[in-house]
Write an enzyme that holds these catalytic residues in place. Sequence first.
Site, PDB file in Angstrom:
ATOM      1  N   HIS A  79      31.811  37.614  38.151  1.00 11.92           N
ATOM      2  CA  HIS A  79      31.205  38.161  39.365  1.00 11.92           C
ATOM      3  C   HIS A  79      32.201  39.076  40.058  1.00 11.92           C
ATOM      4  O   HIS A  79      33.404  38.843  40.031  1.00 11.92           O
ATOM      5  CB  HIS A  79      30.756  37.055  40.322  1.00 11.92           C
ATOM      6  CG  HIS A  79      31.826  36.062  40.666  1.00 11.92           C
ATOM      7  ND1 HIS A  79      32.209  35.053  39.816  1.00 11.92           N
ATOM      8  CD2 HIS A  79      32.596  35.927  41.774  1.00 11.92           C
ATOM      9  CE1 HIS A  79      33.159  34.334  40.377  1.00 11.92           C
ATOM     10  NE2 HIS A  79      33.426  34.853  41.568  1.00 11.92           N
ATOM     11  N   HIS A 127      33.118  40.671  43.740  1.00 12.25           N
ATOM     12  CA  HIS A 127      32.930  40.627  45.188  1.00 12.25           C
ATOM     13  C   HIS A 127      32.946  42.057  45.730  1.00 12.25           C
ATOM     14  O   HIS A 127      33.838  42.844  45.383  1.00 12.25           O
ATOM     15  CB  HIS A 127      34.088  39.891  45.880  1.00 12.25           C
ATOM     16  CG  HIS A 127      34.194  38.437  45.564  1.00 12.25           C
ATOM     17  ND1 HIS A 127      33.712  37.454  46.396  1.00 12.25           N
ATOM     18  CD2 HIS A 127      34.744  37.782  44.501  1.00 12.25           C
ATOM     19  CE1 HIS A 127      33.964  36.258  45.878  1.00 12.25           C
ATOM     20  NE2 HIS A 127      34.600  36.433  44.726  1.00 12.25           N
TER      21      HIS A 127
END
Length: 138
Positions: free
Chosen positions: A100, A102
């Site tokens: 992932h 950010h």
Amino acid sequence: MSKKDIFCQIIDGEIPCYKLYEDDDVLAFLDISQVTKGHALVIPKEHYDNFLATPQETMHKVMDVAQRIGQVEIKILGAQGVNILTNCYEAAGQSVPHFHVHVIPRYDNKGGFVLEMHSNSDGLNLPAIAEEIGKSLK
Ligand code: AMP
């Protein structure tokens, strides 16, 4: 069978999220713990443990969406800046083992996020380090 990570559960619709964007390969949604207003996460729908383990084509698709969200956050939310970061492995602060990115908007450098990089080059042989890393990239 190993337990699904929380982002795979979001992709499969088992856990809700505040969705920002979705296509066949990528999902983006608000981080449940907003470091600043608009803190977003961008993930591939296919599971990879982290950035380093993600095939190039998928990684590019995720980074493309992260870039677009950052651009929108500057334009629409009035952010003055954006931090785009991804943690790889627990030692680097990764808590969810699913790649992932950010995207963290910054407003006048205020908010709950302080990125501190303390430099400490004392005693390091920079030419030798550059040689050691660089030769593996050829
Ligand atoms: P990291 O520490 O880089 O692995 O970041 C994981 C992020 O996932 C943290 O910022 C969490 O707040 C966020 N997170 C965990 N569970 C959820 C969830 N159900 N929905 C949205 N964000 C989540």
